[in-house]
Design a protein around this motif. Structure first.
Motif, PDB file in Angstrom:
ATOM      1  N   SER A 118      -3.178 -73.744  49.513  1.00 32.51           N
ATOM      2  CA  SER A 118      -4.441 -72.927  49.527  1.00 32.51           C
ATOM      3  C   SER A 118      -5.322 -73.298  50.593  1.00 32.51           C
ATOM      4  O   SER A 118      -5.235 -74.198  51.227  1.00 32.51           O
ATOM      5  CB  SER A 118      -5.044 -73.165  48.122  1.00 32.51           C
ATOM      6  OG  SER A 118      -6.184 -74.278  48.457  1.00 32.51           O
ATOM      7  N   LEU A 176      -2.870 -69.461  51.768  1.00 35.59           N
ATOM      8  CA  LEU A 176      -3.436 -68.474  50.809  1.00 35.59           C
ATOM      9  C   LEU A 176      -4.387 -68.658  50.304  1.00 35.59           C
ATOM     10  O   LEU A 176      -4.860 -69.801  50.134  1.00 35.59           O
ATOM     11  CB  LEU A 176      -2.085 -68.236  49.799  1.00 35.59           C
ATOM     12  CG  LEU A 176      -0.756 -67.755  50.448  1.00 35.59           C
ATOM     13  CD1 LEU A 176       0.308 -68.100  49.610  1.00 35.59           C
ATOM     14  CD2 LEU A 176      -0.806 -66.249  50.304  1.00 35.59           C
ATOM     15  N   GLU A 180      -4.602 -67.357  44.735  1.00 35.59           N
ATOM     16  CA  GLU A 180      -3.211 -66.622  44.850  1.00 35.59           C
ATOM     17  C   GLU A 180      -2.176 -67.464  45.139  1.00 35.59           C
ATOM     18  O   GLU A 180      -1.046 -66.971  44.872  1.00 35.59           O
ATOM     19  CB  GLU A 180      -3.481 -65.579  45.999  1.00 35.59           C
ATOM     20  CG  GLU A 180      -4.563 -64.373  45.663  1.00 35.59           C
ATOM     21  CD  GLU A 180      -4.628 -63.668  46.827  1.00 35.59           C
ATOM     22  OE1 GLU A 180      -3.823 -63.505  47.700  1.00 35.59           O
ATOM     23  OE2 GLU A 180      -5.649 -63.039  46.978  1.00 35.59           O
ATOM     24  N   LEU A 183       0.625 -68.232  42.243  1.00 34.48           N
ATOM     25  CA  LEU A 183       1.368 -66.618  41.902  1.00 34.48           C
ATOM     26  C   LEU A 183       2.236 -66.496  42.868  1.00 34.48           C
ATOM     27  O   LEU A 183       3.484 -66.115  43.071  1.00 34.48           O
ATOM     28  CB  LEU A 183       0.317 -65.645  41.614  1.00 34.48           C
ATOM     29  CG  LEU A 183       1.158 -64.281  41.025  1.00 34.48           C
ATOM     30  CD1 LEU A 183       1.793 -64.733  39.704  1.00 34.48           C
ATOM     31  CD2 LEU A 183      -0.004 -63.456  41.036  1.00 34.48           C
ATOM     32  N   TYR A 184       2.022 -66.627  44.285  1.00 35.34           N
ATOM     33  CA  TYR A 184       2.806 -66.199  45.572  1.00 35.34           C
ATOM     34  C   TYR A 184       3.787 -66.982  45.554  1.00 35.34           C
ATOM     35  O   TYR A 184       5.070 -66.655  45.852  1.00 35.34           O
ATOM     36  CB  TYR A 184       1.945 -66.492  46.714  1.00 35.34           C
ATOM     37  CG  TYR A 184       2.327 -65.947  48.021  1.00 35.34           C
ATOM     38  CD1 TYR A 184       2.242 -64.567  48.447  1.00 35.34           C
ATOM     39  CD2 TYR A 184       3.370 -66.660  48.678  1.00 35.34           C
ATOM     40  CE1 TYR A 184       3.004 -64.225  49.766  1.00 35.34           C
ATOM     41  CE2 TYR A 184       4.004 -66.323  49.928  1.00 35.34           C
ATOM     42  CZ  TYR A 184       3.902 -64.848  50.273  1.00 35.34           C
ATOM     43  OH  TYR A 184       4.600 -64.341  51.382  1.00 35.34           O
TER      44      TYR A 184
END
Ligand code: COA
Length: 253
Positions: A118, A176, A180, A183-184
């Motif tokens: 992240s 990311l 997100e 989920l990615y």
């Protein structure tokens, strides 16, 4: 139990879920993670594994209270069993680094196949400031990935580094937005549903073949030093200072 497991759409998820202690990993949690990997490998419905943390924190590393109470006991320790299961895992392992990844939180990423971080993630290997040494192959793999001088910053000084730097030096695939990343990473894991599992697993074995013996040798040598350092007065001062919420004093050593 602070490890949650679930299998959905071909992906076995291992979720580190102890937010009140910043996802610090206890002996019981290592054991649960080792068992979850073993079960996922044996389950033909599982095509890939996903390791996730909580929003803002992947893991703050080994539970320091456990370090003080029950110093690791060599090759049979739950932490070792977890790393052994991760290293032996034939199926692809994807990590979603949802926040800080400290100590073993960074070390375990070195042995995953895909790592998504992240934009809030901070990675760190603060072993020396705890009176400890690198673990589970990091003394070998980190200099291989980023070169000696940057490895010295990360391991001798314990400097934290960003997700972007982790991508730049090959520890992570991509940065990311925080909301997100999980989920990615799941979508990447799910892509293995469309690929032939035999070819994927044999290819993973081949990708790791050249490095595996050296990693195992490093783990043995590091493990001996780590267990010895855990019992050292330096480590005792570092652990005590952490719980007393003060700066450690290493001037007397
Ligand atoms: N082991 C045991 N407990 C831990 C822990 C760890 N690795 N990391 C955090 N905790 C506990 C704290 O003791 C605190 O417990 P308390 O509420 O009972 O006092 C709680 O989790 C919250 O931690 P806190 O330090 O207050 O949160 P923060 O947001 O200010 O800082 C960190 C978060 C992750 C930066 C900080 O907790 C930290 O540096 N942890 C230790 C990291 C480390 O050195 N890991 C070992 C690597 S080998």
């Amino acid at each position: 139990m602070s490890i949650k497991t679930a299998t959905l759409n071909g992906v076995a998820t291992i979720e580190i879920a102890r937010p009140e202690k910043k996802n610090a990993i206890t002996l019981a949690m290592y054991q649960a993670m080792a068992d979850a990997i073993t079960a996922a490998v044996a389950d033909p419905a599982v095509r890939a594994l996903l390791i996730v943390g909580q929003p803002g924190i992947f893991t703050s590393g080994n539970d320091i209270e456990d370090f003080m109470r029950q110093p690791v006991d060599g090759l049979e320790s739950p932490a070792f069993l977890f790393m052994k299961a991760l290293l032996a895992c034939e199926k692809p392992v994807v990590a979603a680094v949802t926040g800080a990844a400290i100590g073993i939180g960074t070390t375990m990423l070195l042995h995953c196949d895909f790592v998504y971080v992240s934009d809030e993630a901070r990675l760190a290997m603060p072993f020396t400031s705890l009176g400890l040494v690198p673990e589970f192959g990091s003394s070998l793999v980190v200099p291989q990935l980023m070169g000696n001088v940057r490895a010295a910053e990360k391991i001798l000084l314990g400097d934290p580094f960003s997700g972007a730097e982790a991508v730049e030096c090959g520890i992570a695939n991509a940065v990311l937005p925080a909301g997100e990343v999980a989920l990615y990473a799941r979508r990447v894991a799910e892509r293995f549903n469309a690929l032939p599992p035999g070819a994927v697993q044999e290819s993973k074995r081949l990708l790791r073949r050249a490095r595996a013996p050296a990693v195992l040798q490093a783990i043995g040598i590091e493990g001996e030093a780590f267990a010895r350092r855990l019992r050292s007065p330096e480590a005792h001062e570092a652990f005590s200072a952490f719980f007393q919420k003060r700066k450690p004093d290493f001037s007397k050593f």
